[in-house]
Write a protein that holds these residues in place. Structure first.
Motif, short mmCIF file in Angstrom:
data_model
loop_
_atom_site.label_atom_id
_atom_site.label_comp_id
_atom_site.label_asym_id
_atom_site.label_seq_id
_atom_site.Cartn_x
_atom_site.Cartn_y
_atom_site.Cartn_z
N PRO A 99 0.83 -1.21 0.00
CA PRO A 99 0.00 0.00 0.00
C PRO A 99 0.86 1.26 0.00
CG PRO A 99 -0.79 -1.58 1.63
CD PRO A 99 0.53 -2.08 1.15
N ALA A 100 0.31 2.31 -0.57
CA ALA A 100 1.01 3.60 -0.63
C ALA A 100 0.01 4.70 -0.37
CB ALA A 100 1.67 3.79 -1.99
N ARG A 151 -5.83 8.49 -6.76
CA ARG A 151 -6.75 8.85 -5.69
C ARG A 151 -6.82 7.76 -4.63
NH1 ARG A 151 -12.35 10.80 -8.07
NH2 ARG A 151 -12.59 11.23 -5.83
N ARG A 152 -7.28 8.16 -3.44
CA ARG A 152 -7.45 7.23 -2.33
C ARG A 152 -8.44 6.13 -2.71
NH1 ARG A 152 -11.63 7.04 1.01
NH2 ARG A 152 -12.43 9.00 0.14
N VAL A 185 -4.79 2.36 -1.81
CA VAL A 185 -4.10 3.65 -1.72
C VAL A 185 -4.64 4.39 -0.50
CG1 VAL A 185 -3.64 5.85 -2.86
CG2 VAL A 185 -3.77 3.75 -4.21
N TYR A 186 -3.75 4.67 0.46
CA TYR A 186 -4.13 5.40 1.66
C TYR A 186 -4.30 6.88 1.37
CZ TYR A 186 -2.52 1.21 4.18
OH TYR A 186 -2.35 -0.07 4.64
N PRO A 187 -4.99 7.62 2.25
CA PRO A 187 -5.07 9.08 2.06
C PRO A 187 -3.68 9.71 2.13
CG PRO A 187 -6.68 8.32 3.68
CD PRO A 187 -5.78 7.16 3.41
N ALA A 314 -9.04 1.42 6.97
CA ALA A 314 -10.38 1.98 7.15
C ALA A 314 -10.48 3.39 6.54
CB ALA A 314 -10.72 2.03 8.63
N LEU A 315 -9.41 4.18 6.68
CA LEU A 315 -9.40 5.52 6.08
C LEU A 315 -9.43 5.43 4.55
CD1 LEU A 315 -6.78 7.29 8.37
CD2 LEU A 315 -9.22 7.77 8.27
N ALA A 316 -8.68 4.46 4.00
CA ALA A 316 -8.63 4.33 2.55
C ALA A 316 -9.97 3.89 1.97
CB ALA A 316 -7.54 3.33 2.16
#
Length: 319
Positions: A99-100, A151-152, A185-187, A314-316
């Protein structure tokens, strides 16, 4: 006008090739029917040289010139077959993605397998229009390829372009693979420094130097049977007519830090997620637990790598 027509034809050809690229679940095999081969610029110059030799040999009836031209033609033919053979039958066995954060680079680890008796030389592997990675592949090899993280959320893997100009660079043989894989993709990590950072940085309390690690000094009392020698405060006992023993208590566990989506006021949705991502990353590097509260999920309190990954996932995945 002619340039536009050529560009359209090239675009249509590229789209047709992309549609025919092997796609689906792993393993994906480079089929001989899905290989494309054309001369390189060097190969074009080489072809002009052979034509010139043939014209000269025909003009002057020179057998040595004929022999040289046919020998160079045989080399070109063998080079074409070797370039094709260098790719044919290669298999993409496994894909792993790390993940990035949005705006960074996604790292894909591509595991290739080959049943050929000879290693495959100087293969150029790239995702979309990224810079290719040149490598040799034996029975098995893992190649790292980069892709821009957009994008996230879930991001599909770009089409794989694999190319060979081995052995002489006269021909360019290439193929496409389109595996159905995606990465998270993380925020992006952004936001301002807030009271959360100060609270997290002050979690670690200062211990008196005379207290054993992991304990806090509470006071002195008289020596009782069963106390160890290490508990006696010899410095203070020297001033009294009896021994004094240090009393300690376990450290007080600070309350977990709470990172709540609703606490960020009227910020835009993506700005809130970026700020929360920053807090999670900073809190994971500090001692103590933390908790993440989102509109649809409440995670924690906890700590450690698994908790950090769960929060960022969870944010992603937020809508």
């Amino acid at each position: 006008m002619a340039r536009r027509v050529v560009d359209r034809l090239v675009a249509r050809g590229a789209a047709s090739i992309a549609r025919r690229a092997p796609r689906g679940a792993l393993p994906l095999r480079v089929s001989p029917r899905r290989l494309y081969i054309l001369p390189t610029r060097f190969g074009g110059v080489f072809a002009l040289l052979m034509i010139g030799l043939l014209v000269g040999a025909t003009n002057y009836g020179n057998n040595l010139a004929f022999a040289l031209a046919f020998w160079l033609g045989a080399i070109a033919l063998v080079s074409m077959h070797r370039a094709h053979r260098n790719l044919s039958g290669l298999s993409l066995a496994d894909i792993h993605a790390e993940p990035a954060h949005a705006g960074d680079q996604l790292t894909w680890r591509l595991t290739w397998a080959s049943k050929a008796s000879r290693p495959r030389r100087r293969l150029a592997i790239a995702l979309a229009d990224a810079r290719p990675v040149v490598c040799d592949i034996g029975a098995s090899a893992t190649v790292t390829a980069k892709q821009s993280a957009g994008r996230r959320g879930e991001q599909a893997m770009a089409r794989i372009h694999i190319e060979s100009r081995y052995p002489l660079g006269l021909f360019r043989c290439w193929a496409y693979l389109a595996p159905r894989h995606s990465a998270l993709v993380y925020p992006s990590v952004a936001g301002t420094t807030t009271a959360h950072d100060t609270a997290d940085a002050g979690r670690e309390r200062t211990r008196p130097a005379s207290v054993m690690p992991g304990e806090f000094f509470r006071g002195h009392r008289r020596y009782r049977d069963g106390d160890t020698w290490a508990q006696i405060d010899w410095k203070h006992s020297a001033r009294r007519d009896h021994w004094l023993v240090r009393e300690s208590e376990p450290p007080v566990t600070p309350p977990p830090a709470v990172f709540a989506y609703h606490s960020l006021g009227d910020r835009p949705h993506e700005a809130r997620l970026s700020q929360l991502a920053r807090w999670v990353i900073e809190a994971a590097a500090l001692p103590g637990d933390y908790r993440l509260i989102l509109p649809d999920i409440d995670i924690g309190p906890a700590s450690g790598r698994a908790h950090r990954t769960a929060c960022l996932d969870a944010l992603a995945r937020q809508p």
